[in-house]
Design a protein around this motif. Structure first.
Motif, PDB file in Angstrom:
ATOM      1  N   LEU A 194       0.839  -1.193   0.000  1.00 52.80           N
ATOM      2  CA  LEU A 194       0.000   0.000   0.000  1.00 52.80           C
ATOM      3  C   LEU A 194       0.879   1.250   0.000  1.00 52.80           C
ATOM      4  N   PRO A 195       1.369   1.672  -1.158  1.00 56.27           N
ATOM      5  CA  PRO A 195       2.282   2.815  -1.240  1.00 56.27           C
ATOM      6  C   PRO A 195       1.681   4.089  -0.643  1.00 56.27           C
ATOM      7  N   GLY A 196       2.450   4.747   0.219  1.00 47.99           N
ATOM      8  CA  GLY A 196       2.018   5.995   0.820  1.00 47.99           C
ATOM      9  C   GLY A 196       1.399   5.874   2.188  1.00 47.99           C
ATOM     10  N   TYR A 197       1.090   4.649   2.590  1.00 46.60           N
ATOM     11  CA  TYR A 197       0.410   4.431   3.874  1.00 46.60           C
ATOM     12  C   TYR A 197       1.234   4.949   5.059  1.00 46.60           C
ATOM     13  N   ASN A 198       2.527   4.645   5.077  1.00 48.28           N
ATOM     14  CA  ASN A 198       3.386   5.111   6.183  1.00 48.28           C
ATOM     15  C   ASN A 198       3.465   6.632   6.216  1.00 48.28           C
ATOM     16  N   ASP A 199       3.587   7.241   5.043  1.00 49.79           N
ATOM     17  CA  ASP A 199       3.667   8.705   4.973  1.00 49.79           C
ATOM     18  C   ASP A 199       2.371   9.349   5.437  1.00 49.79           C
ATOM     19  N   LEU A 200       1.241   8.722   5.105  1.00 46.99           N
ATOM     20  CA  LEU A 200      -0.046   9.271   5.505  1.00 46.99           C
ATOM     21  C   LEU A 200      -0.176   9.283   7.023  1.00 46.99           C
ATOM     22  N   TYR A 201       0.221   8.172   7.655  1.00 46.93           N
ATOM     23  CA  TYR A 201       0.119   8.095   9.121  1.00 46.93           C
ATOM     24  C   TYR A 201       1.077   9.076   9.792  1.00 46.93           C
ATOM     25  N   SER A 202       2.260   9.247   9.216  1.00 48.65           N
ATOM     26  CA  SER A 202       3.215  10.219   9.754  1.00 48.65           C
ATOM     27  C   SER A 202       2.655  11.640   9.673  1.00 48.65           C
ATOM     28  N   LEU A 203       1.975  11.958   8.568  1.00 48.47           N
ATOM     29  CA  LEU A 203       1.356  13.275   8.425  1.00 48.47           C
ATOM     30  C   LEU A 203       0.247  13.473   9.453  1.00 48.47           C
ATOM     31  N   MET A 204      -0.549  12.433   9.689  1.00 55.01           N
ATOM     32  CA  MET A 204      -1.593  12.514  10.711  1.00 55.01           C
ATOM     33  C   MET A 204      -0.988  12.868  12.059  1.00 55.01           C
ATOM     34  N   SER A 205       0.096  12.193  12.396  1.00 58.09           N
ATOM     35  CA  SER A 205       0.764  12.422  13.682  1.00 58.09           C
ATOM     36  C   SER A 205       1.318  13.835  13.781  1.00 58.09           C
ATOM     37  N   SER A 206       1.973  14.296  12.710  1.00 57.28           N
ATOM     38  CA  SER A 206       2.597  15.624  12.748  1.00 57.28           C
ATOM     39  C   SER A 206       1.566  16.743  12.845  1.00 57.28           C
ATOM     40  N   LYS A 207       0.354  16.494  12.335  1.00 53.79           N
ATOM     41  CA  LYS A 207      -0.709  17.497  12.384  1.00 53.79           C
ATOM     42  C   LYS A 207      -1.548  17.408  13.657  1.00 53.79           C
ATOM     43  N   LEU A 208      -1.321  16.360  14.442  1.00 56.41           N
ATOM     44  CA  LEU A 208      -2.221  16.056  15.561  1.00 56.41           C
ATOM     45  C   LEU A 208      -2.336  17.175  16.584  1.00 56.41           C
ATOM     46  N   VAL A 209      -1.212  17.663  17.113  1.00 57.52           N
ATOM     47  CA  VAL A 209      -1.245  18.600  18.233  1.00 57.52           C
ATOM     48  C   VAL A 209      -2.023  19.865  17.876  1.00 57.52           C
ATOM     49  N   ARG A 210      -1.710  20.455  16.727  1.00 61.17           N
ATOM     50  CA  ARG A 210      -2.400  21.690  16.331  1.00 61.17           C
ATOM     51  C   ARG A 210      -3.880  21.431  16.085  1.00 61.17           C
ATOM     52  N   ARG A 211      -4.202  20.375  15.342  1.00 61.88           N
ATOM     53  CA  ARG A 211      -5.589  20.098  15.004  1.00 61.88           C
ATOM     54  C   ARG A 211      -6.379  19.673  16.230  1.00 61.88           C
ATOM     55  N   GLU A 212      -5.707  18.972  17.150  1.00 62.44           N
ATOM     56  CA  GLU A 212      -6.360  18.527  18.376  1.00 62.44           C
ATOM     57  C   GLU A 212      -6.801  19.723  19.211  1.00 62.44           C
ATOM     58  N   TYR A 213      -5.920  20.711  19.320  1.00 58.36           N
ATOM     59  CA  TYR A 213      -6.264  21.885  20.112  1.00 58.36           C
ATOM     60  C   TYR A 213      -7.375  22.690  19.433  1.00 58.36           C
ATOM     61  N   GLU A 214      -7.335  22.760  18.107  1.00 60.65           N
ATOM     62  CA  GLU A 214      -8.384  23.466  17.376  1.00 60.65           C
ATOM     63  C   GLU A 214      -9.745  22.793  17.568  1.00 60.65           C
ATOM     64  N   SER A 215      -9.729  21.452  17.617  1.00 59.94           N
ATOM     65  CA  SER A 215     -10.970  20.695  17.707  1.00 59.94           C
ATOM     66  C   SER A 215     -11.478  20.559  19.140  1.00 59.94           C
ATOM     67  N   LEU A 216     -10.560  20.272  20.077  1.00 59.60           N
ATOM     68  CA  LEU A 216     -10.961  19.940  21.448  1.00 59.60           C
ATOM     69  C   LEU A 216     -10.633  21.024  22.469  1.00 59.60           C
ATOM     70  N   ARG A 217      -9.819  21.999  22.051  1.00 61.08           N
ATOM     71  CA  ARG A 217      -9.362  23.087  22.931  1.00 61.08           C
ATOM     72  C   ARG A 217      -8.452  22.593  24.057  1.00 61.08           C
ATOM     73  N   ARG A 218      -7.977  21.386  23.948  1.00 65.67           N
ATOM     74  CA  ARG A 218      -6.994  20.854  24.887  1.00 65.67           C
ATOM     75  C   ARG A 218      -6.398  19.582  24.287  1.00 65.67           C
ATOM     76  N   ASN A 219      -5.280  19.162  24.803  1.00 63.59           N
ATOM     77  CA  ASN A 219      -4.613  17.965  24.304  1.00 63.59           C
ATOM     78  C   ASN A 219      -4.995  16.757  25.150  1.00 63.59           C
ATOM     79  N   VAL A 220      -5.652  15.787  24.531  1.00 59.56           N
ATOM     80  CA  VAL A 220      -6.097  14.599  25.270  1.00 59.56           C
ATOM     81  C   VAL A 220      -5.516  13.306  24.707  1.00 59.56           C
ATOM     82  N   VAL A 221      -4.944  13.360  23.512  1.00 64.15           N
ATOM     83  CA  VAL A 221      -4.433  12.145  22.866  1.00 64.15           C
ATOM     84  C   VAL A 221      -2.956  11.956  23.206  1.00 64.15           C
TER      85      VAL A 221
END
Length: 359
Positions: free
Chosen positions: A287-314
């Protein structure tokens, strides 16, 4: 034509069986297990206990088939989890803890008593916490499926004191494989048998299953998601955090606590063994790109998490194996019991911080 189909079917059955046997031996001799013979027996059992596709289930699309074995036991779709005899006999155990996730939490690569939930249960008892732990994980579950399984338990008035959601990796895999975020693995196949396409789907499914067609077309080349990484990672993360937000909202209403974990992935392990390097390449080829996709999810997590939840819970566990030199992974996505031990240590510590016994 008929004779050719019969001969080719027999050939492919033998070839597929040989390929499975080879994969079983490779995993057993990956260096993750001290006893390769025992590990080979385990993986043979795993092939029987977790066949694909899984039996159909309403709302969630799939369920674990029941199974009774030496290493793996599943009853009414729930994998057996270690709980001390005293707690099993005590209906008023202090804590009721639910775990939800996919195959890594279910324990693909581990015996019943050494899955992450089982090891967490042991560590809690060792530290004076009385708890009844249930592993509701199902192989290949995306977080939305886990959420629905949890809602179905709540509908039965089965409310925990604490719920742990562990995953993220399957959300990335599904988004990459299906070409859109937020859907279970295999959704594209199910869409083919909608009412208006049913007749056509039946014909195409029959044709694809013919051994002669397999001979002529060969193995399908994976499409992957290299051209859609940014869009799909955004979408998968939106769905993931939306589920977290929903669970958090329910927890406030029903007064249970929550813990969320983004699981590790083989590409984050800095000191990979030769076997692990090979498995990483194999998964990327599947599945080409799968590892890169998950890495992008992780790198975007903190900012998007705070935007969505207003705090870091993950809790992001992606670096938990980064500096481990010894073998951890049995394939490109699953780890053995040593990996479970390291993860369970972290989760148990977080639970102890919430429920530390009074001195």
């Amino acid at each position: 034509m008929t004779v050719s189909e019969i001969l080719l079917t027999a050939y492919y059955e033998r070839a597929d069986k040989k390929e499975i046997q080879s994969a079983v031996k490779a995993k057993a001799n990956s260096g993750v297990y001290a006893n390769a013979d025992l590990a080979e027996g385990y993986f043979k059992e795993l092939k029987e206990a977790a066949p694909w596709p899984f039996p159909w289930a309403s709302y969630t699309q799939s369920r674990e088939p029941d199974y009774a074995g030496k290493f793996i036991n599943v009853n009414e779709g729930i994998r057996k989890t270690w709980n001390s005899k005293a707690i099993n006999d005590d209906k008023s155990a202090r804590l009721k803890i639910f775990f939800f996730g996919g195959s890594t939490l279910w324990g693909a690569g581990s015996r019943d008593d050494f899955t992450i939930p089982s090891l967490v249960a042991k560590k809690l008892v060792e530290n004076g916490i009385s708890a009844k732990v249930t592993n509701y994980a199902v192989n290949a579950d995306v977080t939305t499926q886990s959420l629905i399984r949890f809602v179905l338990e709540l509908r039965k008035r089965n409310v925990p004191d604490l719920v742990v959601f562990y995953g993220g990796l399957v959300d990335a895999w599904s988004a990459c494989r299906e070409g859109k975020p937020g859907v279970p693995i295999g959704s594209s196949n199910l869409e083919r048998i909608s009412s208006e396409k049913e007749a056509k789907a039946r014909i195409s499914i029959k044709l694809e299953n013919l051994a002669l067609i397999r001979l002529l077309t060969g193995k399908k080349q994976p499409v992957g998601c290299l051209k859609q990484l940014d869009v799909l990672s955004d979408g998968a993360l939106d769905v993931y955090l939306g589920n977290v937000w929903f669970i958090e909202a329910i927890s406030r209403s029903l007064s249970f606590k929550t813990l969320f974990y983004l699981e590790p992935e083989l590409s984050d392990k800095t000191q990979k063994t030769k076997y692990e390097e090979g498995q990483l390449l194999k998964y990327e080829k599947w599945l080409p790109g799968y590892n890169d996709l998950y890495s992008l999810m992780s790198s975007k997590l903190v900012r998007r998490e705070y935007e969505s939840l207003r705090r870091n819970v993950v809790h992001d566990l992606r670096t938990i194996f980064s500096d481990v030199a010894r073998p951890i992974y049995v394939d490109g996505g699953h780890y053995g019991e040593d990996g479970n031990e390291r993860i369970s240590r972290k989760i148990a510590a977080d639970i102890l911080a919430l429920y530390a016994p009074a001195n």
